[in-house]
Write a protein that holds these residues in place. Structure first.
Motif, PDB file in Angstrom:
ATOM      1  N   HIS A  94       0.843  -1.197   0.000  1.00 33.90           N
ATOM      2  CA  HIS A  94       0.000   0.000   0.000  1.00 33.90           C
ATOM      3  C   HIS A  94       0.877   1.245   0.000  1.00 33.90           C
ATOM      4  O   HIS A  94       0.569   2.236  -0.666  1.00 33.90           O
ATOM      5  CB  HIS A  94      -0.915  -0.018   1.223  1.00 33.90           C
ATOM      6  N   VAL A 142      -8.021  -3.327   5.096  1.00 35.64           N
ATOM      7  CA  VAL A 142      -9.125  -2.415   4.746  1.00 35.64           C
ATOM      8  C   VAL A 142     -10.395  -3.171   4.351  1.00 35.64           C
ATOM      9  O   VAL A 142     -11.446  -3.005   4.945  1.00 35.64           O
ATOM     10  CB  VAL A 142      -8.734  -1.402   3.647  1.00 35.64           C
ATOM     11  N   ASP A 176      -3.156   0.034   6.841  1.00 37.35           N
ATOM     12  CA  ASP A 176      -4.023  -0.020   5.657  1.00 37.35           C
ATOM     13  C   ASP A 176      -3.790  -1.269   4.813  1.00 37.35           C
ATOM     14  O   ASP A 176      -4.209  -1.314   3.653  1.00 37.35           O
ATOM     15  CB  ASP A 176      -3.784   1.212   4.774  1.00 37.35           C
ATOM     16  N   HIS A 183      -8.959   1.376   8.952  1.00 36.96           N
ATOM     17  CA  HIS A 183     -10.194   1.850   8.320  1.00 36.96           C
ATOM     18  C   HIS A 183     -11.386   0.942   8.604  1.00 36.96           C
ATOM     19  O   HIS A 183     -12.527   1.383   8.480  1.00 36.96           O
ATOM     20  CB  HIS A 183     -10.008   2.004   6.808  1.00 36.96           C
TER      21      HIS A 183
END
Length: 420
Positions: A135, A157, A154, A192
């Protein structure tokens, strides 16, 4: 708007951005603040941080939704900030972002950091820092072995990524997922998606999805389809974020990243490759993987130590540890750096150039020395590793790679008594 709650003694600070309804999390555990959230959260975050106690800030990567409040926190709290070394040069300067990212997350001012190593201590815990690029090049995950808690930034996610940011590498994301799946973690904290009690199953689902998707992409590519045609076949739906981000987020990037990695591997002989090899000895024998494939000396079986390619930003000693964990599921310790071997060879009429850093290593678990054969998993294939004596390796019909390794092995002093 912020929501604050607790899971497994971790304070979860969930920021919900009004303009886009996007979510981003900060986590506080044992006096360590993991990420700082987006600048758009700052007014609400100031009130919450005033109620909390923390001694340090660890950043999973440099993106503005994770570092947007770092400069403000640094101005008001005398605590150290840590980030992967690749991220330091980026966060030393003010962030510059396109309009849609400023609208979603805000900006990021420059701030000072210290470099993360492979371990970091909080008030009462020691955490493993795992480099997980894909990422972002500086992306890390944090793992606490005793509690099984894993903070993935991340990397996860969602289990089925339909769009990715330009510059993400699907192949490196897969490698990072495999790396984490070798760990005995229980719960996952995602920046997230929040707290994931069934985190292992979700990470496995994502890895399986990406592997299946890449197989489809590459088959179509080998059949002569263009990246645009492949994109239309596999992702017929147009997602709102594509237009909103002016194409910085797009499912097309999944296709182009996959093809770029495939072409890079196909043409890797065009430049030297840096890798590591781990020499693990038991008496006068060495643990070696046996492969059956065409090689530079012809066809038939050959031996090679456990090892692999050094990832960007990854210390070579860390690569050795990772490769043993990924390939045979074993934890090792570095005994010593031995030497470097430069190997230039021809295979299928192509010249290859490898530079191998050689380390002597030992098992963490003494019982593994009693195991005769090990399953080796790499790139979806399984081979075997076994103990091979120096006497056998010296036989004329035994092939050991890289060239020059046998001379190196014979010059090593005898291993310590408990490895005999």
């Amino acid at each position: 708007m912020l929501k604050v709650y607790e899971h497994e003694q971790v304070v979860c600070i969930e920021g919900i951005l009004e303009e886009t309804r996007s979510r981003v999390f900060l986590f506080l555990v044992d006096g360590t603040l993991i990420d700082t959230g987006a600048e758009k959260m700052q007014d609400d975050l100031k009130k919450e941080l005033a109620k909390l106690s923390f001694d340090q800030v660890v950043l999973t990567h440099h993106h503005e939704d994770h570092t947007g409040n770092a400069a403000w926190i640094q101005q008001h709290y005398p605590v150290p900030f840590y980030i992967h070394p690749i991220g330091q040069e980026i966060t030393d300067k003010d962030g510059v972002y396109p309009d849609y990212r400023q609208l979603t997350w805000g900006n990021r001012d420059a701030f000072r950091t210290q470099a993360l190593g492979d371990r970091i201590n909080s008030r009462t815990f020691e955490w493993e820092v795992i480099h997980t690029p894909g990422h972002a090049d500086d992306h890390v995950a944090l793992f606490h072995p005793e509690s099984g808690r894993l903070f993935t930034g991340d990397l996860f996610v969602t289990p089925k990524s339909r769009v990715v940011m330009k510059g993400e590498s699907i192949s490196r994301i897969k490698t990072s997922l495999r790396k984490l799946l070798t760990l005995p973690f229980k719960s996952v904290f995602c920046s997230h998606a929040g707290y994931l009690e069934n985190g292992r199953a979700l990470l496995e689902e994502k890895l399986n999805y990406l592997e299946s998707l890449q197989e489809k992409i590459l088959q179509l590519y080998k059949d002569g389809e263009t990246p645009s045609d492949i994109h239309l076949q596999l992702f017929p739906k147009t997602y709102p974020i594509v237009r909103f981000s002016n194409g910085e987020w797009d499912s097309l990037h999944i296709v182009t990243s996959t093809i770029a990695d495939y072409d890079e591997k196909k043409n890797r002989h065009l430049r030297p490759r840096a890798n590591v090899l781990g020499i693990l000895r038991k008496g006068q024998s060495v643990l070696l993987e046996q492969q059956f494939a065409r090689h530079s000396s012809g066809k038939g079986p050959f031996y090679r130590p456990i090892g692999g390619t050094i990832e960007l930003g990854e210390p070579s000693a860390k690569t050795v540890e990772r490769e043993f964990k990924e390939e045979i599921g074993a934890d090792i310790k570095i005994v010593q750096y031995v030497d470097v071997i430069e190997n230039i060879y021809t295979l299928k009429n192509q010249v290859f150039h490898e530079i191998s850093l050689v380390y002597e290593v030992e098992f963490d678990q003494q019982a593994l020395y009693d195991q005769d054969v090990f399953d080796v998993f790499e790139d979806g294939k399984m081979t075997k590793a076994k103990w091979v004596s120096l006497e056998e390796l010296d036989q004329h019909d035994t092939v050991l790679y890289p060239t020059g390794l046998l001379d190196l092995l014979t010059k090593l002093p005898s291993p310590v008594a408990n490895k005999l």
